[in-house]
Design a protein around this motif. Sequence first.
Motif, mmCIF file in Angstrom:
data_model
loop_
_atom_site.group_PDB
_atom_site.id
_atom_site.type_symbol
_atom_site.label_atom_id
_atom_site.label_comp_id
_atom_site.label_asym_id
_atom_site.label_seq_id
_atom_site.Cartn_x
_atom_site.Cartn_y
_atom_site.Cartn_z
ATOM 1 N N PHE A 258 0.820 -1.202 0.000
ATOM 2 C CA PHE A 258 0.000 0.000 0.000
ATOM 3 C C PHE A 258 0.858 1.257 0.000
ATOM 4 N N ILE A 259 0.492 2.201 -0.888
ATOM 5 C CA ILE A 259 1.145 3.505 -0.958
ATOM 6 C C ILE A 259 0.058 4.561 -0.788
ATOM 7 N N PHE A 260 0.349 5.566 0.060
ATOM 8 C CA PHE A 260 -0.648 6.571 0.388
ATOM 9 C C PHE A 260 -0.180 7.971 -0.014
ATOM 10 N N GLN A 261 -1.152 8.870 -0.202
ATOM 11 C CA GLN A 261 -0.830 10.238 -0.583
ATOM 12 C C GLN A 261 0.048 10.927 0.464
ATOM 13 N N HIS A 262 -0.267 10.696 1.732
ATOM 14 C CA HIS A 262 0.455 11.377 2.809
ATOM 15 C C HIS A 262 1.464 10.455 3.500
ATOM 16 N N TYR A 263 1.900 9.442 2.775
ATOM 17 C CA TYR A 263 3.044 8.596 3.120
ATOM 18 C C TYR A 263 2.772 7.635 4.280
ATOM 19 N N GLU A 264 2.155 8.109 5.366
ATOM 20 C CA GLU A 264 1.833 7.264 6.522
ATOM 21 C C GLU A 264 3.080 6.591 7.107
ATOM 22 N N LEU A 265 4.198 7.306 7.100
ATOM 23 C CA LEU A 265 5.404 6.795 7.745
ATOM 24 C C LEU A 265 5.310 7.009 9.250
ATOM 25 N N ILE A 266 5.983 6.162 10.014
ATOM 26 C CA ILE A 266 5.999 6.306 11.469
ATOM 27 C C ILE A 266 7.069 7.335 11.824
ATOM 28 N N SER A 267 6.638 8.440 12.432
ATOM 29 C CA SER A 267 7.516 9.601 12.622
ATOM 30 C C SER A 267 8.702 9.331 13.542
ATOM 31 N N SER A 268 8.563 8.362 14.440
ATOM 32 C CA SER A 268 9.641 8.083 15.394
ATOM 33 C C SER A 268 10.698 7.134 14.826
ATOM 34 N N LEU A 269 10.453 6.586 13.621
ATOM 35 C CA LEU A 269 11.380 5.630 13.020
ATOM 36 C C LEU A 269 12.164 6.272 11.879
ATOM 37 N N THR A 270 13.357 5.777 11.650
ATOM 38 C CA THR A 270 14.161 6.228 10.518
ATOM 39 C C THR A 270 13.631 5.619 9.227
ATOM 40 N N ALA A 271 14.170 6.078 8.098
ATOM 41 C CA ALA A 271 13.791 5.498 6.813
ATOM 42 C C ALA A 271 14.048 3.996 6.821
ATOM 43 N N TYR A 272 15.219 3.598 7.282
ATOM 44 C CA TYR A 272 15.583 2.178 7.342
ATOM 45 C C TYR A 272 14.546 1.411 8.171
ATOM 46 N N GLU A 273 14.221 1.945 9.345
ATOM 47 C CA GLU A 273 13.318 1.240 10.257
ATOM 48 C C GLU A 273 11.892 1.178 9.707
ATOM 49 N N ASN A 274 11.446 2.225 9.017
ATOM 50 C CA ASN A 274 10.119 2.190 8.401
ATOM 51 C C ASN A 274 10.034 1.100 7.340
ATOM 52 N N ILE A 275 11.087 0.986 6.530
ATOM 53 C CA ILE A 275 11.106 -0.022 5.469
ATOM 54 C C ILE A 275 11.200 -1.427 6.056
ATOM 55 N N GLU A 276 11.965 -1.565 7.115
ATOM 56 C CA GLU A 276 12.197 -2.866 7.750
ATOM 57 C C GLU A 276 10.972 -3.395 8.480
ATOM 58 N N GLU B 110 19.634 -7.511 4.561
ATOM 59 C CA GLU B 110 19.975 -7.684 3.145
ATOM 60 C C GLU B 110 18.883 -7.108 2.242
ATOM 61 N N LYS B 111 17.610 -7.386 2.578
ATOM 62 C CA LYS B 111 16.500 -6.909 1.764
ATOM 63 C C LYS B 111 16.377 -5.387 1.824
ATOM 64 N N VAL B 112 16.495 -4.828 3.018
ATOM 65 C CA VAL B 112 16.361 -3.375 3.162
ATOM 66 C C VAL B 112 17.492 -2.657 2.454
ATOM 67 N N GLU B 113 18.717 -3.135 2.629
ATOM 68 C CA GLU B 113 19.873 -2.498 1.984
ATOM 69 C C GLU B 113 19.726 -2.526 0.461
ATOM 70 N N ARG B 114 19.244 -3.628 -0.064
ATOM 71 C CA ARG B 114 19.074 -3.741 -1.506
ATOM 72 C C ARG B 114 18.061 -2.719 -2.020
ATOM 73 N N ILE C 84 7.217 3.668 -0.755
ATOM 74 C CA ILE C 84 7.198 2.637 -1.800
ATOM 75 C C ILE C 84 8.062 1.449 -1.390
ATOM 76 N N ALA C 85 9.239 1.729 -0.859
ATOM 77 C CA ALA C 85 10.124 0.639 -0.412
ATOM 78 C C ALA C 85 9.437 -0.207 0.652
ATOM 79 N N ARG C 86 8.778 0.445 1.592
ATOM 80 C CA ARG C 86 8.059 -0.288 2.645
ATOM 81 C C ARG C 86 6.941 -1.140 2.036
ATOM 82 N N ALA C 87 6.288 -0.610 1.003
ATOM 83 C CA ALA C 87 5.162 -1.325 0.391
ATOM 84 C C ALA C 87 5.595 -2.558 -0.379
ATOM 85 N N ILE C 88 6.823 -2.560 -0.914
ATOM 86 C CA ILE C 88 7.240 -3.679 -1.777
ATOM 87 C C ILE C 88 8.302 -4.567 -1.137
#
Length: 228
Positions: A85-103, A118-122, A150-154
């Motif tokens: 799922f991808i949303f207009q307003h991203y819906e990322l968790i504000s307390s987490l880093t990009a890496y942690e949101n994707i993971e 390995e998956k997140v780094e790729r 997008i990375a978190r979604a896929i």
Amino acid sequence: MIDISKVYVAFTLGKQEEVVLKNVHLHIGQGDSVAVVGRSGSGKSTLLNVMAGFIEPCKGSVHFLGNELKKEKQWTAFRQENAGFIFQHYELISSLTAYENIELPLKIRGMDRKERHEKVERLLNELDIAHIQTHKPTEMSGGQKQRVSIARAIIHEPDILFADEPTGSLDSETEQQILALLKELRHAKNMALVMITHSDRVASACDRIVRMNDGVLTQERRSHYEAT
């Protein structure tokens, strides 16, 4: 892959019944990209929520790979294993880093730390966001937030990607970059894409365009978009 058949949705508002979807049919094949276009209130977001199992139709059915999805347990498994799922307003968790949101989706699935890494780094490298992996959402631009989204979604390699106005909060240049990225990822990973949008320009990034008007799919056409 997904078949929507004779779907009818209505909501009761006081003593009034508001019909939102009327006898909707739609087929999404493996690797398809379909844009659902319509003005606000036309029913396009309701249709996406029906396809994702967040709204149960009053009538009609939703099949995934030939199997009708009815029970909440079936829908939960579908969303966890087969959908992103991808949303207009991203819906990322504000307390987490990009890496942690994707993971996060991989942690929820109980994947071991090495495989998660390995998956997140790729994906960080594929989406050109490795340099912001320690940034939190408040430290990112809109385009960077959407790439992380997008990375978190896929990250779990879904069969189908649902995108609800994925470029609605972006400037035109970043919009084109995100649309080109979605097209590239869809072809590389053979994912289907269903995108909800009010914009014909954004819709043209998909191979098929269907138009929603007052709860009815009124037309379908092919797009000849080439992302740059």
